[in-house]
Design an enzyme around this catalytic site. Structure first.
Site, PDB file in Angstrom:
ATOM      1  N   ASP A  84     -26.061  11.833 -15.208  1.00  0.00           N
ATOM      2  CA  ASP A  84     -26.777  12.874 -14.483  1.00  0.00           C
ATOM      3  C   ASP A  84     -26.208  14.231 -14.908  1.00  0.00           C
ATOM      4  O   ASP A  84     -24.994  14.335 -15.121  1.00  0.00           O
ATOM      5  CB  ASP A  84     -26.535  12.646 -12.979  1.00  0.00           C
ATOM      6  CG  ASP A  84     -27.534  13.347 -12.099  1.00  0.00           C
ATOM      7  OD1 ASP A  84     -27.127  13.921 -11.072  1.00  0.00           O
ATOM      8  OD2 ASP A  84     -28.733  13.325 -12.427  1.00  0.00           O
ATOM      9  N   SER A 144     -14.097   9.584 -15.394  1.00  0.00           N
ATOM     10  CA  SER A 144     -13.926  10.218 -14.083  1.00  0.00           C
ATOM     11  C   SER A 144     -12.517   9.968 -13.546  1.00  0.00           C
ATOM     12  O   SER A 144     -11.926   8.915 -13.809  1.00  0.00           O
ATOM     13  CB  SER A 144     -14.961   9.640 -13.104  1.00  0.00           C
ATOM     14  OG  SER A 144     -14.580   9.863 -11.771  1.00  0.00           O
ATOM     15  N   TYR A 161     -24.619  17.979 -14.755  1.00  0.00           N
ATOM     16  CA  TYR A 161     -23.804  18.710 -13.781  1.00  0.00           C
ATOM     17  C   TYR A 161     -24.732  19.539 -12.901  1.00  0.00           C
ATOM     18  O   TYR A 161     -25.723  20.103 -13.371  1.00  0.00           O
ATOM     19  CB  TYR A 161     -22.819  19.634 -14.498  1.00  0.00           C
ATOM     20  CG  TYR A 161     -21.764  18.924 -15.325  1.00  0.00           C
ATOM     21  CD1 TYR A 161     -20.893  18.011 -14.744  1.00  0.00           C
ATOM     22  CD2 TYR A 161     -21.631  19.194 -16.680  1.00  0.00           C
ATOM     23  CE1 TYR A 161     -19.912  17.378 -15.504  1.00  0.00           C
ATOM     24  CE2 TYR A 161     -20.655  18.566 -17.453  1.00  0.00           C
ATOM     25  CZ  TYR A 161     -19.800  17.662 -16.853  1.00  0.00           C
ATOM     26  OH  TYR A 161     -18.837  17.034 -17.611  1.00  0.00           O
ATOM     27  N   SER A 214     -11.759   6.518 -12.137  1.00  0.00           N
ATOM     28  CA  SER A 214     -11.684   5.285 -12.927  1.00  0.00           C
ATOM     29  C   SER A 214     -10.960   5.438 -14.256  1.00  0.00           C
ATOM     30  O   SER A 214     -10.836   4.460 -14.997  1.00  0.00           O
ATOM     31  CB  SER A 214     -13.106   4.761 -13.197  1.00  0.00           C
ATOM     32  OG  SER A 214     -13.888   5.754 -13.845  1.00  0.00           O
ATOM     33  N   ARG A 248      -8.434   2.927 -15.453  1.00  0.00           N
ATOM     34  CA  ARG A 248      -8.851   1.524 -15.549  1.00  0.00           C
ATOM     35  C   ARG A 248      -9.223   1.123 -16.967  1.00  0.00           C
ATOM     36  O   ARG A 248      -9.825   0.073 -17.177  1.00  0.00           O
ATOM     37  CB  ARG A 248     -10.034   1.265 -14.608  1.00  0.00           C
ATOM     38  CG  ARG A 248      -9.739   1.506 -13.145  1.00  0.00           C
ATOM     39  CD  ARG A 248     -10.984   1.316 -12.295  1.00  0.00           C
ATOM     40  NE  ARG A 248     -10.797   1.804 -10.940  1.00  0.00           N
ATOM     41  CZ  ARG A 248     -11.790   2.028 -10.089  1.00  0.00           C
ATOM     42  NH1 ARG A 248     -13.049   1.786 -10.460  1.00  0.00           N
ATOM     43  NH2 ARG A 248     -11.541   2.469  -8.877  1.00  0.00           N
ATOM     44  N   HIS A 307     -15.269   4.682 -17.094  1.00  0.00           N
ATOM     45  CA  HIS A 307     -15.737   6.072 -17.121  1.00  0.00           C
ATOM     46  C   HIS A 307     -14.532   7.014 -17.073  1.00  0.00           C
ATOM     47  O   HIS A 307     -13.510   6.708 -16.444  1.00  0.00           O
ATOM     48  CB  HIS A 307     -16.654   6.303 -15.917  1.00  0.00           C
ATOM     49  CG  HIS A 307     -17.445   7.569 -15.995  1.00  0.00           C
ATOM     50  ND1 HIS A 307     -16.935   8.795 -15.630  1.00  0.00           N
ATOM     51  CD2 HIS A 307     -18.720   7.794 -16.406  1.00  0.00           C
ATOM     52  CE1 HIS A 307     -17.868   9.723 -15.803  1.00  0.00           C
ATOM     53  NE2 HIS A 307     -18.952   9.140 -16.276  1.00  0.00           N
ATOM     54  N   ASN A 321     -27.842  12.163 -21.405  1.00  0.00           N
ATOM     55  CA  ASN A 321     -27.848  11.719 -20.021  1.00  0.00           C
ATOM     56  C   ASN A 321     -29.056  10.832 -19.771  1.00  0.00           C
ATOM     57  O   ASN A 321     -30.123  11.021 -20.377  1.00  0.00           O
ATOM     58  CB  ASN A 321     -27.899  12.911 -19.058  1.00  0.00           C
ATOM     59  CG  ASN A 321     -26.534  13.478 -18.746  1.00  0.00           C
ATOM     60  OD1 ASN A 321     -25.579  12.743 -18.506  1.00  0.00           O
ATOM     61  ND2 ASN A 321     -26.426  14.800 -18.725  1.00  0.00           N
ATOM     62  N   PHE A 325     -21.716  15.542 -20.446  1.00  0.00           N
ATOM     63  CA  PHE A 325     -20.292  15.875 -20.367  1.00  0.00           C
ATOM     64  C   PHE A 325     -19.979  17.310 -20.783  1.00  0.00           C
ATOM     65  O   PHE A 325     -18.878  17.800 -20.551  1.00  0.00           O
ATOM     66  CB  PHE A 325     -19.431  14.905 -21.195  1.00  0.00           C
ATOM     67  CG  PHE A 325     -19.408  13.504 -20.657  1.00  0.00           C
ATOM     68  CD1 PHE A 325     -18.703  13.190 -19.502  1.00  0.00           C
ATOM     69  CD2 PHE A 325     -20.105  12.480 -21.297  1.00  0.00           C
ATOM     70  CE1 PHE A 325     -18.698  11.897 -18.993  1.00  0.00           C
ATOM     71  CE2 PHE A 325     -20.105  11.184 -20.794  1.00  0.00           C
ATOM     72  CZ  PHE A 325     -19.392  10.885 -19.639  1.00  0.00           C
TER      73      PHE A 325
END
Length: 300
Positions: free
Chosen positions: A141, A266, A143, A269, A272, A264, A200, A154
């Site tokens: 999506d 973010s 920003y 995450s 991970r 991701h 996106n 991004f």
């Protein structure tokens, strides 16, 4: 009994015969007789058999339909759509879902602030020829803050500071690519010009309302973009970060292309699996094996 109380036998038989003839000859009240059926078949013209169109006529009809769709698509070409991309994706512009989508976005712009501005929604088509794409990074999506989104996932326009996910991308680059230093801005146009498609899934958003244009038709359009690349190019490197991107890229032909998956970037995450994934150097190794020029990730 007198004549008014009892019908003569001959008259009664005559009436019964007339009634019987009436019942057998009236199709609305009784079944029509075989003679009547035959007469109806003779009197009413038979339905002529449908004559099939010739092959030439069918081809002409298909050509006319195709030409009409092209004319409709030409009227619906969005502003700022790159020429090479338009040649291969314009078939989407005349489809009902896309026409409805464009109407929705136009109405949204009348009543709300929508990002990015119209001329930047398709920035990703302006940076390189569609056949020069080498790497595909899928986002979700745009920003939704002021002056951030400009049509590349991004990426943010200068002088807007890089958001947290992009900062984490730069951190991974600094450990993966020798000599990479933070550029001091978040504009990824330098990658896009080298053939990195920053796409996106949804291309517009209402200000300060994440996912507000979700499931309005953008996903179907960007699926068509990914599908075209998947079917018509070879040796692409798809970087799928997070479950959303991985689901969108699930139909990619792994025999024709390379797919690298991880968490991701973010802050929720990034630990991970994104940190340490080395996707940027791995992408270059795969490009070189395919005989393609690697991406200069430091060129921003």
């Amino acid at each position: 009994m007198g004549v008014f109380g009892r019908r003569p036998l001959g008259l009664a038989r005559g009436l019964r015969g007339a009634r019987a003839r009436s019942l057998t000859s009236d199709p609305d009240s009784w079944q029509a007789s075989p003679a009547k059926k035959a007469r109806v078949g003779q009197d009413e013209p038979a339905t002529p058999p449908s004559s099939p169109l010739s092959e030439e006529q069918l081809v002409r009809i298909q050509r006319n339909k195709a030409a009409a769709l092209l004319r409709l698509a030409a009227r619906n070409v969005p502003a700022g759509f790159g020429e090479s991309w338009k040649q291969h994706l314009s078939g989407e512009f005349g489809k009902p879902y896309f026409i409805k989508l464009m109407g929705f976005v136009a109405e949204e712009r009348k009543h709300h602030k929508v990002y990015p501005p119209p001329e930047q929604v398709f920035t990703w088509t302006q940076m390189c020829d569609i056949r020069d794409v080498k790497v595909v990074i899928l986002g979700q999506d745009p920003y939704h803050g002021p002056s951030q989104a400009h049509g590349l996932c991004f990426s943010v326009q200068r002088p807007v500071p890089p958001p947290p996910s992009l900062e984490n991308i730069f951190k991974e680059l600094s450990t993966d690519i020798d000599g990479f230093v933070h550029p001091g801005h978040g504009d990824l146009s330098g990658w896009a010009r080298q053939g990195v498609l920053l796409l996106n899934a949804v291309l517009t958003v209402r200000a300060h309302q994440a996912n507000s244009h979700k499931e309005r038709g953008w996903e179907q359009f960007t699926d068509a973009v990914v599908s075209w690349l998947n079917q018509n190019l070879t040796g692409l490197v798809f970087l799928l970060w997070g479950s959303y991107a991985q689901k969108k890229g699930s139909a990619i032909d792994r025999k024709r292309h390379h797919v690298l998956q991880t968490a991701h970037p973010s802050p929720l995450s990034v630990y991970r699996g994104f940190f340490g994934c080395r996707h940027f150097s791995k992408a270059n190794e795969l490009l070189q094996k395919s005989g393609k020029r690697p991406i200069n990730w430091k060129e921003l």
